[in-house]
Motif scaffolding. Structure first.
Motif, PDB file in Angstrom:
ATOM      1  N   LYS A  53       0.915  -1.231   0.073  1.00  0.00           N
ATOM      2  CA  LYS A  53      -0.152  -0.079   0.114  1.00  0.00           C
ATOM      3  C   LYS A  53       0.877   1.139   0.147  1.00  0.00           C
ATOM      4  O   LYS A  53       0.601   2.295  -0.882  1.00  0.00           O
ATOM      5  CB  LYS A  53      -1.056   0.068   1.283  1.00  0.00           C
ATOM      6  N   GLN A  84       2.039   1.462  -3.338  1.00  0.00           N
ATOM      7  CA  GLN A  84       1.064   2.008  -4.268  1.00  0.00           C
ATOM      8  C   GLN A  84       0.788   3.481  -4.174  1.00  0.00           C
ATOM      9  O   GLN A  84       0.533   4.284  -5.154  1.00  0.00           O
ATOM     10  CB  GLN A  84      -0.115   1.299  -3.923  1.00  0.00           C
ATOM     11  N   ASP A  89      -6.306  -6.464   2.115  1.00  0.00           N
ATOM     12  CA  ASP A  89      -6.330  -4.855   2.230  1.00  0.00           C
ATOM     13  C   ASP A  89      -7.267  -4.494   0.724  1.00  0.00           C
ATOM     14  O   ASP A  89      -6.701  -4.495  -0.264  1.00  0.00           O
ATOM     15  CB  ASP A  89      -5.194  -4.115   2.078  1.00  0.00           C
ATOM     16  N   ILE A  97      -6.015  -2.131  -2.106  1.00  0.00           N
ATOM     17  CA  ILE A  97      -4.855  -2.134  -3.063  1.00  0.00           C
ATOM     18  C   ILE A  97      -5.166  -2.624  -4.301  1.00  0.00           C
ATOM     19  O   ILE A  97      -5.905  -3.720  -4.468  1.00  0.00           O
ATOM     20  CB  ILE A  97      -3.987  -3.483  -2.216  1.00  0.00           C
TER      21      ILE A  97
END
Length: 496
Positions: free
Chosen positions: A358, A361, A384, A387
């Protein structure tokens, strides 16, 4: 983290029963679940809940019981035995913190050797020994003070899971439809753990030493102990022999020999055609010797990886001052600039895999590669739903080689731009994911040893994911046979 399976009893007295061999053509199995929970706890918890995912229970205890009955029926339909399989089940306050927890465990409570119908001088879990003998071998056995001395399998699960201080916000999902989301799917967890209790475990071998349990059933010994029924099917490709023919030292070494210990049982090998080709990352570098193919395992979170497809240029993430581990904090300006529009290469450790991906990202990375920090393969687990970039895990050695390749490529750029290593998602049509070169599925043997998990699971490189891997993955179902799974073929190899 997923639950670890442990053996709960080794010091069982050997009781020889004078009985007939098992009957030909056994009937479908029957599983009898015996609750040991006190009033108001576990299966008797009166907390009101709404029905969920096909589970009609209206109290927490009732929903837990419904899942047990549902999973027991799956196993009853899969197995044959004329002897009822007994399970002692309880919900207990197990070890946990806000970020981790012991989900539970299960295992065969009684082990037997030299019972009628079994191989001589070989340890078996009681449920299987009973099936082969055609009688309940522990019937009438004096209680050992536990209150459940005669059961086949003992299970326990964490009744506080998801509460504050115990893997906060991630309780067991008690629906029967598989839609667990970010919760822990209890159907899959229980199906997995009962598999261990039925015999999906090396049982009587201490993997940290290679010692076997002696014939009296009261100690692990360096020599002279009896083998598990598993050992004839465990073939080490380095030693070129099975555990049945190894010394304790050789078994100890084999238990931490990554990607080299295979199962050679005929039912499993025949079913292994269900496994897919090995997922690989194709690396192209302008530097001599920099191009290569490396294995990877797709993460349990994020979008599915399309194969073949371009991933992008790879950039290594530098560890920032004060963070718990590489890529565990929001990326600083230098790291963000390095990974923007590229594949972020990060090292395992310090925080969850999902947190690392994350952060990448958020810094603009288009994909992520996670390198192990110990020997052996791994699957980046977690959850998650926010994501959106693909990611996967690679070996520690491959991570080190990739970092070196990124550095070596820099001088080979053009017009002031550094040379780059370009990664593509691919697969190897000549290799099977989770199997050796002979097509035999691999057992889980990371180095260092993972107590309670090593050896008694399929390796995490198997694709598709299998029920008896050391992780509970989101794509599992309740099918135990190919083309979905290899659990039942292994149990058939050992006598079911």
């Amino acid at each position: 983290m997923r639950t670890k399976t442990t053996m709960h009893k080794i010091a069982r007295p050997l009781i020889m029963a004078a009985c007939a061999l098992a009957c030909v053509g056994a009937h479908a199995a029957k599983i009898d679940i015996k609750s040991r929970d006190p009033a108001g706890k576990g299966f008797n918890d009166p907390t009101p809940v709404a029905p969920v995912g096909g589970n009609p229970g209206t109290t927490l205890g009732e929903q837990r019981w419904n899942v047990y009955k549902y999973v027991a029926k799956v196993w009853e339909d899969a197995l044959q035995s004329d002897v009822t399989i007994t399970v002692s089940a309880g919900w207990e306050a197990l070890t946990c913190t806000s970020s981790s927890a012991v989900l539970g465990s299960a295992g065969a409570y009684n082990l037997w050797h030299d019972a009628p119908g079994s191989q001589p001088q070989t340890w078996y879990p009681q449920a299987l020994a009973n099936k082969l003998a055609g009688v309940n071998l522990s019937e009438g056995q004096p209680d050992d003070g536990s209150g459940y001395a005669n059961v086949d399998i003992k299970t326990q699960f964490n009744m506080n899971l998801g509460n504050p201080g115990c893997l906060d916000g991630s309780p067991f999902y008690l629906g029967l439809d598989g839609n667990a989301g970010t919760k822990v799917n209890f159907v899959e967890t229980l199906l997995h753990e009962l598999g261990h209790g039925l015999g999906f475990s090396v049982l009587s071998v201490q993997t940290s030493t290679g010692f076997r349990i002696n014939a009296a059933g009261n100690a692990y010994v360096s020599s002279g102990g009896l083998p598990s029924v598993w050992e004839q099917f465990m073939y080490d490709n380095t030693a070129k022999k099975t555990w049945l023919n190894m010394t304790s030292a050789e078994r100890k070494a084999s238990a931490i020999n990554p990607l080299q210990l295979a199962w050679n049982g005929p039912n499993v090998v025949a079913g292994a055609t269900m496994l897919s080709h090995m997922p690989m990352i194709k690396l192209e570098s302008p530097a001599p010797g920099g191009s290569r193919l490396i294995d990877y395992n797709a993460s349990a979170f994020g979008p599915a990886i399309n194969t073949p497809s371009l991933a992008g240029a790879v950039a290594a993430v530098a560890t920032q001052a004060g963070e718990l581990g590489n890529a565990c904090s929001p990326f600083n300006a230098a790291n963000a600039a390095a990974v923007a529009g590229k594949v972020a290469l990060m090292s395992r450790g310090g925080c969850t895999f999902a947190e690392k991906v994350k952060n990448a990202q958020n810094a603009g990375a288009v994909a992520a590669i996670l390198a192990n920090n110990v020997a052996g393969a791994f699957v980046p687990g977690g959850s998650d739903p926010t994501i959106t970039i693909p990611s996967g895990g690679i070996l520690q050695s491959d991570g080190d080689a990739l970092k070196a390749a990124i550095t070596a490529a820099v001088p080979y750029g053009g017009r002031g731009n550094p040379g780059l290593v370009i990664a593509s998602w691919s697969s190897d049509p000549a290799r099977i994911a989770g199997a050796d070169s002979a097509g035999r599925p691999l057992l889980y043997t990371p180095n260092p040893l993972v107590s309670g998990s090593s050896v008694s699971h399929w390796d995490v490189t198997a694709t598709p994911n299998l029920l008896m891997e050391p992780n509970i993955n989101s794509d599992l179902g309740i099918e135990l046979m190919p083309p979905k799974d290899l659990t039942l073929p292994l149990l058939k190899d050992i006598g079911w």
